[in-house]
Design a protein around this motif. Sequence first.
Motif, short mmCIF file in Angstrom:
data_model
loop_
_atom_site.label_atom_id
_atom_site.label_comp_id
_atom_site.label_asym_id
_atom_site.label_seq_id
_atom_site.Cartn_x
_atom_site.Cartn_y
_atom_site.Cartn_z
N ALA A 216 74.52 68.71 91.11
CA ALA A 216 75.11 68.04 89.95
C ALA A 216 74.05 67.75 88.88
O ALA A 216 74.29 67.93 87.67
N ALA A 217 72.86 67.30 89.31
CA ALA A 217 71.79 67.01 88.35
C ALA A 217 71.31 68.28 87.66
O ALA A 217 71.04 68.28 86.45
N ARG A 222 71.10 71.89 82.78
CA ARG A 222 71.38 73.16 82.09
C ARG A 222 72.45 72.97 81.01
O ARG A 222 72.41 73.62 79.97
N ALA A 223 73.41 72.08 81.25
CA ALA A 223 74.44 71.83 80.23
C ALA A 223 73.83 71.21 78.98
O ALA A 223 74.21 71.57 77.85
N VAL A 224 72.89 70.28 79.17
CA VAL A 224 72.23 69.66 78.01
C VAL A 224 71.49 70.71 77.19
O VAL A 224 71.53 70.69 75.95
N VAL A 225 70.83 71.63 77.86
CA VAL A 225 70.15 72.72 77.16
C VAL A 225 71.17 73.59 76.43
O VAL A 225 70.95 74.00 75.27
N LEU A 249 68.75 60.38 92.32
CA LEU A 249 68.39 61.60 91.61
C LEU A 249 69.18 61.73 90.31
O LEU A 249 68.62 62.12 89.27
N TRP A 250 70.48 61.41 90.37
CA TRP A 250 71.30 61.48 89.15
C TRP A 250 70.81 60.48 88.11
O TRP A 250 70.66 60.81 86.94
N ASP A 256 65.32 61.00 82.52
CA ASP A 256 64.41 62.03 82.02
C ASP A 256 64.99 62.76 80.81
O ASP A 256 64.26 63.18 79.91
N LEU A 257 66.31 62.92 80.80
CA LEU A 257 66.96 63.62 79.69
C LEU A 257 67.26 62.70 78.51
O LEU A 257 67.72 63.17 77.46
N GLY A 258 67.03 61.39 78.68
CA GLY A 258 67.32 60.44 77.61
C GLY A 258 68.81 60.20 77.43
O GLY A 258 69.27 59.92 76.32
#
Length: 335
Positions: A216-217, A222-225, A249-250, A256-258
């Motif tokens: 899921a993480a 990859r979706a954010v990218v 982890l989530w 980390d992705l903000g």
Amino acid sequence: MSHATHVNAALTPRARLRLARLIVEDGWPIARAAERYDVSWPTAKRWAERYRRLGEAGMNDASSRPHHSPRATPQPVVRKIVHLRWKQRLGPVQIADQVSLAPSTVHKVLVRCRINRLTHVDRATGEPIRRYEHDHPGSLLHQDVKKLGNIPDGGGWRYVGKHQGAHNRQATRDRTGIKARKYHPKVGTCFVHTVIDDYTRLAYAECHDDETAATAAAVLTRAVVWFAVRGVSVERVLTDNGGCYRSFLWRDTCTDLGITPKRTRPYRPQTNGKIERFHRTLAHGWAFKKLYRSENARRAALAGWLHEYNHHRPHTAIGGSAPITRLTNLTDQYS
């Protein structure tokens, strides 16, 4: 409240003003002013009197709604009608019997309160459905997992029938050697990790063999990218209370992705209703749309269907346009 003048009106608001000023300010006789503007004497007199009372603002069309409605349904009765609709899901005829009104009157009250259709009411709580939409792309992503049974070699029972479907499952078990309890055939599960943007309804999806926190993480990363390539900066992500979304982890991945992680209230999937509705579209438009001879064939078709959904399929929730059209003018290139 003002309304646009109908196409057959003899006088526009500007012409009414000129007519009224001729009578009130210039002293023209009403009959002469009426003849000048080709209207009746009572019409000219009415606009002149409205000009005296209200000035220039009185030249616009007034609402036709009466100032007082003595025969309107009393508010206590309206509240009882609404209560019966929300809590007991009764129709106009049944409600009318309890409040001693005509069914047509009850129906008008339901229409006025926008609960004339049960689809407008949350069936779980009886409360009106509260619809929301964030105001720009990336403000909120919805993420969830859709579980689908893998398709056995030769096709699933939906298209080949239960007898042949069972035979295909057996053949797949013989090929893979995977057995369930009591040696029943087991073909496994496809976990479709889906992500959609609240504002645009743009969708991103991947097929996996599990729904672990690591998967899921990774899908979110990859979706954010994927969204960033299209000029969308993600701010929040909304999920249900599945184990993968409650993991450390989530949480750390979102940090980390903000991104701010949010979860729906327990036993309240309606909050994440946009992605639930997307799953239904996904099932009808891709997963069960046609006969796939293998699970690999179905998974290979996902990318093409997603492109059709994002770029070409009309979406009723955004005015019949394709989701990609809501990315127009992200950088104000047309303003």
